[in-house]
Design an enzyme around this catalytic site. Structure first.
Site, short mmCIF file in Angstrom:
data_model
loop_
_atom_site.label_atom_id
_atom_site.label_comp_id
_atom_site.label_asym_id
_atom_site.label_seq_id
_atom_site.Cartn_x
_atom_site.Cartn_y
_atom_site.Cartn_z
CE1 TYR A 128 -3.91 -1.93 -0.08
CE2 TYR A 128 -2.91 -3.38 1.40
CZ TYR A 128 -3.98 -3.14 0.64
OH TYR A 128 -4.84 -3.97 0.35
CG PHE A 417 -11.34 -1.24 9.22
CD1 PHE A 417 -11.35 -0.61 7.99
CD2 PHE A 417 -10.68 -0.61 10.41
CE1 PHE A 417 -10.19 0.02 7.47
CE2 PHE A 417 -9.49 0.11 9.97
CZ PHE A 417 -9.63 0.65 8.86
#
Length: 417
Positions: A128, A417
């Site tokens: 990322y 999450f």
């Protein structure tokens, strides 16, 4: 030889949701067939336009989902966040730029909505950074050797006049959200929880598809009856030669006061037959080890990056947080995604901050991902300079940035999450 077809990246429709979930399970190495109950639970999270799929013909081969979130900045102000989750690429379609296309589409939409940052929990570290994300919080897990901890089991009752009760899921759903709101208003790096979050953690909805087994829920009330802490934990049942070797594993623990944290950890370490307590995801400067007479009884079993942040609006992000000291610095921010780069002067102090574009010479040059790592106060500009990731254009600028941005307690995100 067959010709490779064009891959279409687009928001999925309701009709495509089952195929999207099959691809999601495949990407996470889960059984590809999604049970009806699991599909129904996941459908509760479906928001049109926020779940992307890559389609090779009619088959979904990559998944991506985002949703609205609030992230607590230093000082307690919530900022709008684009939370990224459910990112997968099917093994047969890797290295074709599908994640790059989905990420670019989602971040552009988030920028257009006015989101200040994007967030995610990275399963793999190397992915990322190339999209402008930086690791902004750290997670630590402790394993407590209970007999070595030195706690007197006769003093398991809170010493401050408070009490601990075991409650059920209904009570957790009634009291938990308000308690968590108190925590996240005071904890940089904490994120909002939806009503659905509490339903998943109390068995009302089954997102994972695994059979639901209710955990124990411990509730702490102070001497005046105020709810200040709550924990969810599970225990196993393991014996050897008629000696108990049981482990209590914490799913999550909220304490909005030091007294609540102390009471809950002491309770967990005093349960009959429990020889080991596993802490779950905690802040790296959590009080836990030093709440024990012998802190060495709590050994670190995992410590790693946790919440990653991608700044979408540099000025809004830097103006949203508080600053204990006063100072001024010109930052040259490189953003390969073209969303929020440029040169800005940060003027900050205890009474507020302004971050404006400038043509002045830069004091510090850095990538937007490294600024994200600094923004919540956990990383050091001096350290990043030593690593060659940040460049001082003016001697001493990294120390100025550290004096402005670093915090007395480390940021922490309690959630996956």
């Amino acid at each position: 030889m067959s010709r490779r077809t064009e891959i279409d990246v687009r928001p999925i429709t309701e009709a495509e949701f089952p195929d999207w979930n099959r691809a999601l399970n495949t990407g996470f190495l889960q059984p590809p067939l999604v049970a009806a109950e699991q599909l129904d639970a996941r459908r509760l999270e479906f928001v049109p336009g926020r779940s992307l799929g890559a389609f090779d013909g009619e088959r979904c081969v990559a998944t991506f989902r985002s949703f609205d979130q609030e992230l607590t900045a230093v000082g307690g102000r919530p900022v709008r966040a684009d939370a990224v989750s459910n990112v997968t690429v099917t093994p047969t379609h890797r290295r074709r730029g599908l994640l790059t296309r989905m990420m670019a589409q989602d971040l552009a939409a988030a920028k257009e909505r006015g989101d200040v940052v994007a967030t995610l929990i990275a399963a793999e570290y190397p992915i990322y950074g190339r999209y402008g994300f930086g690791p902004a919080t750290t997670m630590t897990e402790w394993t407590v050797d209970v007999p070595r901890a030195g706690l007197d089991p006769r003093r398991a009752v809170p010493e401050d006049g408070g009490r601990i009760d075991l409650v059920d899921g209904d009570e957790v759903r009634r009291l938990g959200p308000g308690l968590h709101e108190r925590l996240r208003r005071a904890q940089p790096g904490a994120v909002s929880r939806t009503e659905r979050w509490w339903e998943y953690r109390t068995g009302v909805a089954n997102f994972s598809g695994a059979p639901w087994t209710e955990p124990y829920y411990a509730l702490y009330r102070s001497a005046d009856g105020e709810v200040e802490g709550m924990a969810s934990y599970r225990t196993d049942d393991r014996w050897d030669a008629k000696q108990p070797l049981n482990t209590a594993t914490v799913d999550w623990l909220i304490g909005v006061t030091p007294a609540a944290e102390r009471a809950l950890w002491h309770f967990l370490c005093s349960i009959d037959w429990v020889q080991t307590v596993k802490s779950g995801w905690r802040s790296p400067d959590d009080l836990l080890p030093h709440l024990l007479p012998d802190p060495r009884a709590a050994r670190i079993t995992t410590q790693a990056d946790w919440l990653w942040v991608r700044i979408l609006d540099v000025a809004a992000a830097l103006e949203s947080r508080t600053y204990e000291g006063r100072g001024s610095v010109v930052l040259e921010v490189a953003d390969g995604g073209g969303l929020t780069g440029g040169r800005r002067r940060l003027e900050a102090g205890p009474d507020g901050a302004s971050c404006t574009r400038t043509t002045e010479s830069a004091d510090l040059a850095l990538d937007v991902g490294d600024l994200a790592a600094l923004w919540l106060g956990d990383e050091s500009a001096v350290r990043l300079t030593a690593l060659g990731r940040v460049r001082e254009e003016r001697a001493g600028a990294a120390r100025v940035v550290d004096a402005l941005l670093r915090t007395s307690r480390r940021p922490w995100c309690p959630d996956m999450f």
